[in-house]
Design a protein around this motif. Structure first.
Motif, mmCIF file in Angstrom:
data_model
loop_
_atom_site.group_PDB
_atom_site.id
_atom_site.type_symbol
_atom_site.label_atom_id
_atom_site.label_comp_id
_atom_site.label_asym_id
_atom_site.label_seq_id
_atom_site.Cartn_x
_atom_site.Cartn_y
_atom_site.Cartn_z
ATOM 1 N N THR A 97 0.837 -1.204 0.000
ATOM 2 C CA THR A 97 0.000 0.000 0.000
ATOM 3 C C THR A 97 0.869 1.250 0.000
ATOM 4 O O THR A 97 2.034 1.217 0.405
ATOM 5 N N ASP A 101 -2.344 3.273 3.907
ATOM 6 C CA ASP A 101 -3.732 3.336 3.467
ATOM 7 C C ASP A 101 -4.120 2.036 2.774
ATOM 8 O O ASP A 101 -3.805 1.831 1.597
ATOM 9 N N ARG A 103 -6.762 1.090 1.627
ATOM 10 C CA ARG A 103 -7.636 1.299 0.471
ATOM 11 C C ARG A 103 -6.842 1.448 -0.819
ATOM 12 O O ARG A 103 -7.381 1.284 -1.908
ATOM 13 N N SER A 104 -5.561 1.786 -0.714
ATOM 14 C CA SER A 104 -4.753 1.985 -1.917
ATOM 15 C C SER A 104 -4.200 0.687 -2.490
ATOM 16 O O SER A 104 -3.550 0.706 -3.532
#
Length: 115
Positions: A97, A101, A103-104
């Motif tokens: 990541t 994060d 989400r990345s």
């Protein structure tokens, strides 16, 4: 677009080693701290390690400290995770990541530690 593609996973016996790679694109790799997370089947993500933008300073989760080593090659936009003395509990999909994060994350790579 941020793209992160991990590779190098596979099936390994307990006590074995693997080296994961993560190729980054779509951003200036050397400007960012990078991290590894893992997620075992049916569980939430677990932070594994982070490495500074330059200089190689890295931090590790207690569960992998002394066994895993994170490094990076800013010229090649690539992050690495050397995993030694693997245990069955290391079995998971591993993701890289940008910063911390989750989400990345992009495509992960499956590591299975089993005899």
């Amino acid at each position: 677009d941020v793209q992160l593609q991990a590779s190098g996973g596979g099936l390994v016996q307990p006590g074995g080693s693997l080296r994961l790679s993560c190729v980054a694109s779509g951003f200036t790799f050397s400007n960012y701290t990078m991290s590894w997370f893992r997620q075992a089947s049916g569980e939430g993500p677990e932070w594994v390690s982070s490495i500074a933008r330059v200089g190689g300073t890295a931090a590790y989760a207690d569960s992998v400290k002394g066994r895993f080593t994170t490094s990076r090659d800013n010229a090649e936009n690539t992050l690495y995770l050397q995993m030694n003395s693997l245990k069955p509990e290391d079995t998971a999909v591993y993701y890289c990541t940008r910063q911390s994060d989750f989400r990345s994350r992009g495509q992960g790579t499956l590591v299975t530690v089993s005899s």
